[in-house]
Scaffold this active site. Structure first.
Site: not given
Ligand code: 13P
Length: 296
Positions: A93, A140, A232, A251
């Site tokens: 939802d 986004e 990451s 991110n």
């Molecule tokens: P990572 O865990 O690879 O840093 O990705 C984070 C992410 O995109 C959260 O939306």
């Protein structure tokens, strides 16, 4: 209005805004502290799966903890991935979760319709944009498949990268942006999310690459700030090139979650210091120490 302007400035000047995911509430304090110390601007981000599968508890709990540690010149609060279909294939939802984030004062929200066909993704994203417009909050969306959160993991990474499997199509991106009115677009150009299933979440992440030519084609097709998920473990040269090619937000979850989880076996305080150290290192690697000046 504030996040519209900050991301606009980041996009125009090639400076990235990092969004740090907080699957555990005590991570909020050291992330905010590190951003203030480094005089950088960044977001505290929470995805739906982080209150369902990890320990961030709820949107209310995150907003309350964030209010204790925020700095208006250095931090914002972002609602990360509210999926229409979640990583286990279940319907969500999503409008209820998005509305709650808006009412709690989150500065930006993400709707993830990327598991739907294009028309369904456009429809869901458009509905969220309408809801967010009442609050003046940027939205986004995601187009393409940034894999990794699914329980069965990712296909062989080299094959994925070489074949461009799941990459965002520039023509579809142009249509998506035009028909939804989305503010920022999360794109698939080679990054993958860190694994989150119990069996794999402690493993090192694959060292991902980015297809910068493909990213530039998406930038030309869309003209709006682009977002890199799976931040990451990406090669630094590719990262820095992506910030010059339309990526205005990155991110980061695994690179701060794993140090937190490892140190938490000793104490929460040590785990918080591990997060603080990681954020300082990441800010340095992204070249954004001092970025708060001129952003807000
Ligand atoms: P990572 O865990 O690879 O840093 O990705 C984070 C992410 O995109 C959260 O939306």
């Amino acid at each position: 209005m504030r996040m519209h302007e900050i991301m606009g400035r980041a996009y125009e000047s090639g400076i990235v805004v990092p969004a740090f995911n907080v699957p555990y509430l005590p991570m909020i304090e050291p992330v905010c502290r590190a951003l203030v110390e480094a005089d950088s601007f960044g977001l505290i981000a929470v995805a739906r799966l982080e209150w369902i599968k990890f320990e961030s508890r709820s949107q209310e709990a995150v907003a309350t903890e964030y209010a204790k540690h925020k700095s208006d010149a250095h931090t914002g609060l972002h609602q990360d991935h509210v999926p229409v279909i979640d990583e286990d294939g279940l319907s969500v939802d999503y409008l209820a979760d998005i509305r709650r984030a808006l009412e709690l004062g989150f500065d930006s929200v993400m709707i993830d319709g990327s598991r739907l066909p294009l028309d369904g993704n456009i429809e869901a994203t458009r509905r969220v944009c309408e809801a967010a417009a009442e609050f003046g909050v940027p939205v986004e969306g995601e187009l393409g498949a940034v894999m990794g959160h699914e329980a069965d993991g990712i296909p062989d990474y080299e094959t994925l990268f070489e074949t461009g499997q799941g990459f965002t199509d520039p023509g579809e991106a142009r249509r998506f942006v035009g028909e939804t009115g989305v503010s920022w677009l999360s794109v698939a150009v080679g990054s993958v999310h860190g694994a989150i299933s119990a069996a794999t979440k402690n493993q090192p992440k694959v060292r991902a690459r980015l297809n910068i030519d493909h990213l530039q084609a998406i930038r030309e097709a869309t003209g709006i700030p682009l977002v890199l998920h799976g931040g990451s473990g990406i090669q630094t040269d590719d990262l820095l090139a992506s910030f010059r090619s339309g990526i205005a937000k990155i991110n980061i979850a695994t690179d701060i979650r794993q140090p937190y989880e490892r140190a938490r076996e000793r104490s929460v305080g040590e785990a918080q210091e591990a997060v603080h150290r990681s954020v300082i290192e990441i800010v340095d690697r992204l070249g954004i120490a001092g970025s708060a000046k001129g952003m807000c």
